[in-house]
Scaffold this motif. Structure first.
Motif, PDB file in Angstrom:
ATOM      1  N   ILE A   1      14.360  -1.323   1.779  1.00  0.00           N
ATOM      2  CA  ILE A   1      14.658  -0.350   0.789  1.00  0.00           C
ATOM      3  C   ILE A   1      14.459  -0.982  -0.445  1.00  0.00           C
ATOM      4  O   ILE A   1      13.559  -0.808  -1.507  1.00  0.00           O
ATOM      5  CB  ILE A   1      15.839   0.546   0.715  1.00  0.00           C
ATOM      6  N   LYS A   2      15.157  -2.177  -0.803  1.00  0.00           N
ATOM      7  CA  LYS A   2      15.067  -2.861  -1.715  1.00  0.00           C
ATOM      8  C   LYS A   2      13.576  -3.457  -2.113  1.00  0.00           C
ATOM      9  O   LYS A   2      13.291  -3.345  -3.070  1.00  0.00           O
ATOM     10  CB  LYS A   2      15.854  -4.027  -1.653  1.00  0.00           C
ATOM     11  N   ASP A   3      12.978  -3.980  -1.075  1.00  0.00           N
ATOM     12  CA  ASP A   3      11.652  -4.377  -1.111  1.00  0.00           C
ATOM     13  C   ASP A   3      10.703  -3.463  -1.568  1.00  0.00           C
ATOM     14  O   ASP A   3       9.693  -3.562  -2.483  1.00  0.00           O
ATOM     15  CB  ASP A   3      11.162  -4.953   0.269  1.00  0.00           C
ATOM     16  N   TYR A   4      10.804  -2.177  -0.883  1.00  0.00           N
ATOM     17  CA  TYR A   4       9.893  -0.817  -1.303  1.00  0.00           C
ATOM     18  C   TYR A   4      10.172  -0.863  -2.636  1.00  0.00           C
ATOM     19  O   TYR A   4       9.127  -0.238  -3.465  1.00  0.00           O
ATOM     20  CB  TYR A   4      10.287   0.173  -0.367  1.00  0.00           C
TER      21      TYR A   4
ATOM     22  N   PRO B   1      11.465   8.583  -3.555  1.00  0.00           N
ATOM     23  CA  PRO B   1      12.384   8.665  -2.611  1.00  0.00           C
ATOM     24  C   PRO B   1      12.317   8.034  -1.264  1.00  0.00           C
ATOM     25  O   PRO B   1      11.210   7.981  -0.743  1.00  0.00           O
ATOM     26  CB  PRO B   1      13.044  10.152  -2.361  1.00  0.00           C
ATOM     27  N   PHE B   2      13.269   7.710  -0.498  1.00  0.00           N
ATOM     28  CA  PHE B   2      13.416   7.055   0.736  1.00  0.00           C
ATOM     29  C   PHE B   2      14.061   8.050   1.665  1.00  0.00           C
ATOM     30  O   PHE B   2      15.375   8.441   1.472  1.00  0.00           O
ATOM     31  CB  PHE B   2      14.055   5.818   0.920  1.00  0.00           C
ATOM     32  N   THR B   3      13.445   8.519   2.689  1.00  0.00           N
ATOM     33  CA  THR B   3      13.888   9.533   3.826  1.00  0.00           C
ATOM     34  C   THR B   3      13.971   8.462   4.975  1.00  0.00           C
ATOM     35  O   THR B   3      13.372   7.675   5.318  1.00  0.00           O
ATOM     36  CB  THR B   3      12.975  10.571   3.971  1.00  0.00           C
ATOM     37  N   GLN B   4      15.196   8.723   5.804  1.00  0.00           N
ATOM     38  CA  GLN B   4      15.266   8.254   7.296  1.00  0.00           C
ATOM     39  C   GLN B   4      15.932   9.386   8.070  1.00  0.00           C
ATOM     40  O   GLN B   4      16.623  10.014   7.931  1.00  0.00           O
ATOM     41  CB  GLN B   4      16.135   6.896   7.360  1.00  0.00           C
ATOM     42  N   THR B   5      15.501   9.095   9.358  1.00  0.00           N
ATOM     43  CA  THR B   5      16.051   9.762  10.456  1.00  0.00           C
ATOM     44  C   THR B   5      17.217   8.993  11.030  1.00  0.00           C
ATOM     45  O   THR B   5      17.486   7.636  10.887  1.00  0.00           O
ATOM     46  CB  THR B   5      15.153  10.042  11.613  1.00  0.00           C
ATOM     47  N   LEU B   6      18.244   9.675  11.813  1.00  0.00           N
ATOM     48  CA  LEU B   6      19.455   9.276  12.462  1.00  0.00           C
ATOM     49  C   LEU B   6      19.723   9.904  13.683  1.00  0.00           C
ATOM     50  O   LEU B   6      19.797  11.085  13.402  1.00  0.00           O
ATOM     51  CB  LEU B   6      20.371   9.123  11.696  1.00  0.00           C
ATOM     52  N   TYR B   7      19.631   9.359  14.632  1.00  0.00           N
ATOM     53  CA  TYR B   7      19.683   9.928  16.038  1.00  0.00           C
ATOM     54  C   TYR B   7      21.297  10.051  16.321  1.00  0.00           C
ATOM     55  O   TYR B   7      22.040   9.000  16.365  1.00  0.00           O
ATOM     56  CB  TYR B   7      19.163   9.563  17.429  1.00  0.00           C
ATOM     57  N   ILE B   8      21.996  11.128  16.392  1.00  0.00           N
ATOM     58  CA  ILE B   8      23.406  11.402  16.678  1.00  0.00           C
ATOM     59  C   ILE B   8      23.875  12.123  17.864  1.00  0.00           C
ATOM     60  O   ILE B   8      23.121  13.119  18.327  1.00  0.00           O
ATOM     61  CB  ILE B   8      24.337  11.656  15.502  1.00  0.00           C
TER      62      ILE B   8
ATOM     63  N   GLU C   1      24.713   4.417  -0.194  1.00  0.00           N
ATOM     64  CA  GLU C   1      25.056   3.333  -1.193  1.00  0.00           C
ATOM     65  C   GLU C   1      23.591   2.214  -1.238  1.00  0.00           C
ATOM     66  O   GLU C   1      23.391   1.500  -2.091  1.00  0.00           O
ATOM     67  CB  GLU C   1      26.058   2.579  -0.778  1.00  0.00           C
ATOM     68  N   ILE C   2      23.061   2.226  -0.047  1.00  0.00           N
ATOM     69  CA  ILE C   2      21.823   1.352  -0.088  1.00  0.00           C
ATOM     70  C   ILE C   2      20.300   1.907  -0.519  1.00  0.00           C
ATOM     71  O   ILE C   2      19.335   1.383  -0.619  1.00  0.00           O
ATOM     72  CB  ILE C   2      21.470   0.686   1.283  1.00  0.00           C
ATOM     73  N   GLY C   3      20.707   3.390  -0.709  1.00  0.00           N
ATOM     74  CA  GLY C   3      19.250   3.704  -1.394  1.00  0.00           C
ATOM     75  C   GLY C   3      18.505   5.134  -0.523  1.00  0.00           C
ATOM     76  O   GLY C   3      17.588   5.405  -1.090  1.00  0.00           O
ATOM     77  N   VAL C   4      19.271   5.457   0.501  1.00  0.00           N
ATOM     78  CA  VAL C   4      18.527   6.498   1.276  1.00  0.00           C
ATOM     79  C   VAL C   4      18.915   7.872   0.684  1.00  0.00           C
ATOM     80  O   VAL C   4      19.868   8.084   0.062  1.00  0.00           O
ATOM     81  CB  VAL C   4      19.206   6.647   2.667  1.00  0.00           C
ATOM     82  N   ASN C   5      17.880   8.527   0.208  1.00  0.00           N
ATOM     83  CA  ASN C   5      17.674   9.797  -0.542  1.00  0.00           C
ATOM     84  C   ASN C   5      18.088  11.075   0.356  1.00  0.00           C
ATOM     85  O   ASN C   5      18.389  11.932  -0.265  1.00  0.00           O
ATOM     86  CB  ASN C   5      16.590   9.933  -1.421  1.00  0.00           C
TER      87      ASN C   5
ATOM     88  N   TRP D   1       0.821  -1.211  -0.089  1.00  0.00           N
ATOM     89  CA  TRP D   1      -0.070  -0.172   0.015  1.00  0.00           C
ATOM     90  C   TRP D   1       0.827   1.334  -0.055  1.00  0.00           C
ATOM     91  O   TRP D   1       0.492   2.156  -1.002  1.00  0.00           O
ATOM     92  CB  TRP D   1      -1.005  -0.080   1.222  1.00  0.00           C
ATOM     93  N   ILE D   2       1.730   1.227   1.051  1.00  0.00           N
ATOM     94  CA  ILE D   2       2.867   2.447   0.839  1.00  0.00           C
ATOM     95  C   ILE D   2       3.388   2.601  -0.543  1.00  0.00           C
ATOM     96  O   ILE D   2       3.562   3.861  -0.968  1.00  0.00           O
ATOM     97  CB  ILE D   2       3.787   2.160   2.190  1.00  0.00           C
ATOM     98  N   SER D   3       3.906   1.673  -1.032  1.00  0.00           N
ATOM     99  CA  SER D   3       4.747   1.895  -2.267  1.00  0.00           C
ATOM    100  C   SER D   3       3.802   2.339  -3.547  1.00  0.00           C
ATOM    101  O   SER D   3       4.309   2.912  -4.303  1.00  0.00           O
ATOM    102  CB  SER D   3       5.416   0.473  -2.641  1.00  0.00           C
TER     103      SER D   3
END
Length: 320
Positions: free
Chosen positions: A224-227, A241-248, A281-285, A202-204
């Motif tokens: 990401i590959k499955d999406y 596109p694929f977006t993600q957060t990262l706590y640093i 490299e894995i597809g995070v935009n 549904w999301i894709s």
């Protein structure tokens, strides 16, 4: 007119590349409410340095048993305030909790932002999970997945169709006798956050992109590959596109090895650069830094990332 004509979308997202942003408030989480005293000043610096986006959460009630307060002010009001105090940086919602906001009101708010501050809004939407917000607004949390789908469909059609005729349990729009005012300047990118109680299929198919939470590189790569495979099957050749957060918590020592913190790492900038390349490299935009567990002053972290890392992941020049 599609999202490919939206300048904010083009400045943040390109295939096989990654840009960087920050999530507000720009301060650590504690058992006290965020002060947000430095938000405008830091937002201006983040824009001046060349980061591509600033993101805001949609939180209503303070949960007195949790340190996670989101932000102090209403999502749309504060987004408008930040837009008025900056010039061009994209502003993202991460995310509008659709089961708690009527889709016609969301459409009105989003279209108003797009008219007043053209090509700056990226709209993440979600089903929400904060129990106190659902309790306070009298919405059944267990049914939020179904309500999300209803609201998403209503909102998406109202923003993207020229003359919508919509009949829903949430309301009726007669396209022959009424229309949303104002209408957006361009197509506003609408992206699903998390799973929002929906399937990956549904999301894709329905989102203009996907915003996800941090995961290890291998696990995120598989997701990401499955999406992407599902998205391409539904709409071949359409870039989602694929977006993600990262706590640093960026160490003052550039060679400090990564140590896990909730949803991210404490690490030096050399290891951070390595990690960012792996995510690209894995597809995070687009990757959104979250400083909620930072021990170092956030101003110092922003400046070091800007001076030492940002040039490797620059904001794209808009094609429009």
């Amino acid at each position: 007119m599609g999202i490919q004509q939206n300048r904010a979308f083009n400045r943040i997202y390109q295939k096989d590349k990654m840009t960087l942003g920050f999530l507000a408030p720009f301060e650590p989480m504690t058992n006290k409410l965020p002060r947000m005293e430095n938000t405008v000043g830091l937002a201006r610096k983040i824009e001046a340095f060349g980061f591509s986006a600033i993101w805001l959460r949609d939180v209503t009630m303070q949960d007195l048993k949790s340190d996670d307060h989101g932000q102090l002010y209403d999502l749309w009001i504060y987004l408008t305030y930040l837009a008025a105090h900056t010039n061009h940086i994209a502003l993202g919602t991460s995310s509008v909790v659709l089961p708690l906001r009527h889709p016609v009101r969301v459409a009105k708010e989003a279209a108003s932002i797009d008219r007043l501050f053209p090509d700056r809004l990226i709209m993440g939407v979600a089903s929400g999970d904060r129990k106190k917000d659902f309790e306070a607004l009298g919405v059944e949390r267990e049914g939020r997945g179904d309500l999300f789908i209803q609201s998403f469909d209503f909102l998406d059609r109202l923003l993207k169709e020229k003359n919508s005729t919509i009949k829903s349990e949430l309301g009726t729009i007669d396209g022959t006798g009424m229309k949303l005012m104002p209408t957006p300047v361009t197509t506003i990118p609408t992206m699903v956050t998390g799973f929002s109680q929906q399937s990956l299929e549904w999301i894709s198919e329905h989102g203009d992109g996907w915003i996800q939470y941090p995961r290890g590189v291998q696990e995120q790569s598989s997701l990401i590959k499955d999406y992407r495979e599902l998205a391409d099957r539904k709409q071949p050749g359409v870039f989602k596109p694929f977006t993600q957060t990262l706590y640093i918590d960026l160490s003052g020592n550039p060679d400090e090895e990564p140590k896990p913190i909730p949803l991210g790492y404490r690490l030096g900038r050399n290891y951070l650069l390595e990690l960012l390349y792996k995510y690209q490299e894995i597809g995070v935009n687009h990757l959104v830094f979250v400083p909620f567990f930072a021990r170092r002053p956030v101003e110092e972290m922003v400046q070091e990332i800007a001076e030492e890392i940002l040039s490797y992941f620059p904001t794209h020049n808009s094609v429009n």
